[in-house]
Design an enzyme around this catalytic site. Structure first.
Site, PDB file in Angstrom:
ATOM      1  N   ASP A 146     -13.197   5.958   7.272  1.00 31.85           N
ATOM      2  CA  ASP A 146     -11.847   5.413   7.271  1.00 31.85           C
ATOM      3  C   ASP A 146     -11.199   5.770   5.930  1.00 31.85           C
ATOM      4  OD1 ASP A 146      -9.573   3.898   7.083  1.00 31.85           O
ATOM      5  OD2 ASP A 146     -10.477   2.049   7.825  1.00 31.85           O
ATOM      6  N   SER A 200     -10.726  -1.171   0.452  1.00 33.76           N
ATOM      7  CA  SER A 200      -9.387  -1.735   0.295  1.00 33.76           C
ATOM      8  C   SER A 200      -9.312  -2.921  -0.649  1.00 33.76           C
ATOM      9  CB  SER A 200      -8.835  -2.135   1.658  1.00 33.76           C
ATOM     10  OG  SER A 200      -9.733  -3.002   2.325  1.00 33.76           O
ATOM     11  N   ASN A 252       0.826  -1.210   0.000  1.00 33.01           N
ATOM     12  CA  ASN A 252       0.000   0.000   0.000  1.00 33.01           C
ATOM     13  C   ASN A 252       0.861   1.261   0.000  1.00 33.01           C
ATOM     14  OD1 ASN A 252      -2.370  -1.586   0.268  1.00 33.01           O
ATOM     15  ND2 ASN A 252      -1.858  -1.879   2.421  1.00 33.01           N
ATOM     16  N   LYS A 297       0.385   3.416   4.771  1.00 31.54           N
ATOM     17  CA  LYS A 297       0.053   3.144   3.365  1.00 31.54           C
ATOM     18  C   LYS A 297       0.714   4.236   2.513  1.00 31.54           C
ATOM     19  CE  LYS A 297      -3.998   0.800   5.144  1.00 31.54           C
ATOM     20  NZ  LYS A 297      -3.310  -0.431   5.536  1.00 31.54           N
ATOM     21  N   HIS A 315      -7.052   4.257   2.575  1.00 29.23           N
ATOM     22  CA  HIS A 315      -6.500   4.109   1.219  1.00 29.23           C
ATOM     23  C   HIS A 315      -6.662   5.378   0.367  1.00 29.23           C
ATOM     24  CE1 HIS A 315      -5.602  -0.118   1.835  1.00 29.23           C
ATOM     25  NE2 HIS A 315      -6.711  -0.124   2.573  1.00 29.23           N
ATOM     26  N   HIS A 361     -13.560  -2.809   6.463  1.00 24.81           N
ATOM     27  CA  HIS A 361     -12.368  -3.543   6.900  1.00 24.81           C
ATOM     28  C   HIS A 361     -12.577  -4.228   8.263  1.00 24.81           C
ATOM     29  CE1 HIS A 361      -8.126  -3.695   8.474  1.00 24.81           C
ATOM     30  NE2 HIS A 361      -7.914  -4.104   7.228  1.00 24.81           N
ATOM     31  N   GLU A 411     -15.571   3.032   4.759  1.00 25.31           N
ATOM     32  CA  GLU A 411     -14.264   3.398   4.200  1.00 25.31           C
ATOM     33  C   GLU A 411     -14.538   4.428   3.101  1.00 25.31           C
ATOM     34  OE1 GLU A 411     -11.876  -0.030   2.984  1.00 25.31           O
ATOM     35  OE2 GLU A 411     -12.766  -1.217   4.588  1.00 25.31           O
TER      36      GLU A 411
HETATM   37  C1  LIG Z   1      -9.472   0.200   5.302  1.00 27.03           C
HETATM   38  C2  LIG Z   1      -8.427  -0.105   6.312  1.00 27.03           C
HETATM   39  N1  LIG Z   1      -8.531   0.435   7.530  1.00 27.03           N
HETATM   40  C3  LIG Z   1      -7.617   0.191   8.488  1.00 27.03           C
HETATM   41  C4  LIG Z   1      -6.528  -0.617   8.236  1.00 27.03           C
HETATM   42  C5  LIG Z   1      -5.548  -0.879   9.334  1.00 27.03           C
HETATM   43  O1  LIG Z   1      -4.467  -0.004   9.235  1.00 27.03           O
HETATM   44  P1  LIG Z   1      -3.054  -0.413   9.832  1.00 27.03           P
HETATM   45  O2  LIG Z   1      -2.401  -1.292   8.829  1.00 27.03           O
HETATM   46  O3  LIG Z   1      -2.349   0.895  10.040  1.00 27.03           O
HETATM   47  O4  LIG Z   1      -3.324  -1.116  11.124  1.00 27.03           O
HETATM   48  C6  LIG Z   1      -6.370  -1.186   6.985  1.00 27.03           C
HETATM   49  C7  LIG Z   1      -5.188  -2.049   6.728  1.00 27.03           C
HETATM   50  O5  LIG Z   1      -5.054  -2.767   5.815  1.00 27.03           O
HETATM   51  C8  LIG Z   1      -7.340  -0.930   5.992  1.00 27.03           C
HETATM   52  O6  LIG Z   1      -7.245  -1.473   4.779  1.00 27.03           O
END
Ligand SMILES: Cc1ncc(COP(=O)(O)O)c(C=O)c1O
Length: 378
Positions: A193, A168, A34, A227, A196, A121, A164
């Site tokens: 969130d 993702s 990412n 990311k 991405h 997620h 989100e």
């Molecule tokens: C949409 C989403 N939120 C949160 C996270 C978690 O983030 P982190 O990798 O910093 O724990 C991810 C991780 O892949 C994600 O894809």
């Protein structure tokens, strides 16, 4: 604890279903991380880290932020992050996972209602469960369903929608303007969130909420720094009151050792690059568009409109075979299977990167065309 014999049976069953995972070292050109803007190894970031190391920056924070783990770098970067997002306050977390679990479980207590997109997620799902609020999962990006659920809500606490902004595993986007309008109409709050989208979208790279009219909707966004910023950790963008409330009540913020100041040095250098090199986000999105165009008619890329391009293949076996073929040709692309995505929707998840050039994308398109045909015939 589960007896080891039972664990071994479970692992054998995963192998039988082509659903066993193992850790491997990166096999080839990066199309799976990412690190969308290519900042994880950028010389400017390295120089900033070396400079601060030589100036004596602490290597460990030493404790929780509420004890001795609060350093000048944490305060400095939080002010910068709030300005980056255009909100009153920001609060750093050790990971996006911690931020989602912490924000949802703290801000959505029992007695409230949370509406959560079905493609959210795992960290959002765990956060919603940990909150012990009542929750409803709505079909992906289905505004009518959200409207219906909000109309039927009669609780005392205002409801919350959580989504989100860039999904993702799908690479598509949430209809944020419409969700904001629904939240406003029904007196709901919105938690977004931006894991991405941060660094890639928005006029200044601050995410898809950037530039949207948010009015008086209670709004909290989560931004990861592991990311597009190429580092680790995350931050929450919010009001001063929400920040103070999280500092006092959020378990994943309070009961953990804070990130080392060195992580913040990385964030600051990455934010400088996001501001000074907007070509990175334009380039990564252009490469993704070229990839989708090159696969038109041969591959199903879902509703992707971002730097994440899924190639939907269906069975685990087919996703495994296509990924292995790509890795043999020098492309690090991984199969994504249940439970990350629903059963029967195994796919390749291709994550574009600003360090790639057009010629590499053309080679990738050719390899994908060949392997999609070969695995369909198998
Ligand atoms: C949409 C989403 N939120 C949160 C996270 C978690 O983030 P982190 O990798 O910093 O724990 C991810 C991780 O892949 C994600 O894809």
């Amino acid at each position: 604890m589960i007896p080891e014999r039972q664990m071994l049976e479970d692992l054998a069953e995963l192998r039988r279903r082509d659903n066993h995972r193992r850790l491997i070292l990166s096999p080839g050109l990066d199309f799976s991380s990412n690190d969308y803007l290519g900042l994880s190894g950028h010389p400017t970031v390295r120089r900033a880290l070396i400079r601060e190391l030589e100036a004596g920056v602490a290597l460990g924070s030493g404790g929780s932020r509420l004890l001795r783990g609060n350093h000048g770098w944490h305060e400095r970067i939080e002010a910068r992050l709030a300005a980056f997002r255009g909100v009153p306050a920001a609060l750093a977390f050790n990971s996006g996972f911690d931020a989602n679990v912490g924000v949802l479980s703290t801000l959505c207590p029992p007695g409230g209602l949370v509406l959560s997109d079905e493609k959210n997620h795992a960290s959002i799902i765990d956060g919603v469960r940990a909150s012990r609020a009542e929750y409803r999962v709505f079909p992906h990006n289905d505004l009518d369903a959200v409207d219906r659920l909000l109309r039927g809500h009669a609780g005392t606490l205002p409801p919350t929608i959580v989504t989100e902004s860039v999904f993702s595993m799908e690479g598509d986007r949430a209809p944020l303007a419409e969700l904001l309008a629904l939240a406003r109409r029904h007196g709901a709050g919105l938690i977004v969130d931006e894991a991405h989208a941060t660094g890639v979208f928005g006029p200044t790279g601050a995410g898809l909420l950037d530039g949207l009219e948010t009015g008086d909707v209670p709004l909290v966004s989560i931004h990861t720094c592991g990311k597009a910023l190429g580092g680790c950790g995350a931050f929450v963008a919010c009001s001063q009151a929400v920040k103070e409330y999280l500092v006092n009540h959020c378990r994943t913020f309070i009961f953990t050792t804070a990130l080392p100041p060195l992580a913040m040095v990385h964030w600051e250098a990455a934010l400088d690059l996001i501001a000074s090199e907007p070509w990175r986000r334009r380039h990564v999105l252009a490469l993704a568009e070229r990839l989708r165009t090159g696969l038109r008619g041969v591959a199903d890329c879902g509703a992707s409109t971002t730097q994440i391009v899924p190639v939907l293949l269906g069975s685990n076996a087919r996703a495994l075979a296509a990924a292995a073929g790509l890795q043999e040709r020098g492309f690090d692309i991984r199969p994504i299977r249940y439970p990350t995505v629903p059963q029967g929707t195994a796919r390749l998840r291709i994550a574009l990167n600003a360090t790639h050039d057009e010629a590499t994308i053309e080679r990738l398109i050719a390899a994908l065309r060949e392997l999609i045909a070969a695995t369909a015939a198998a």
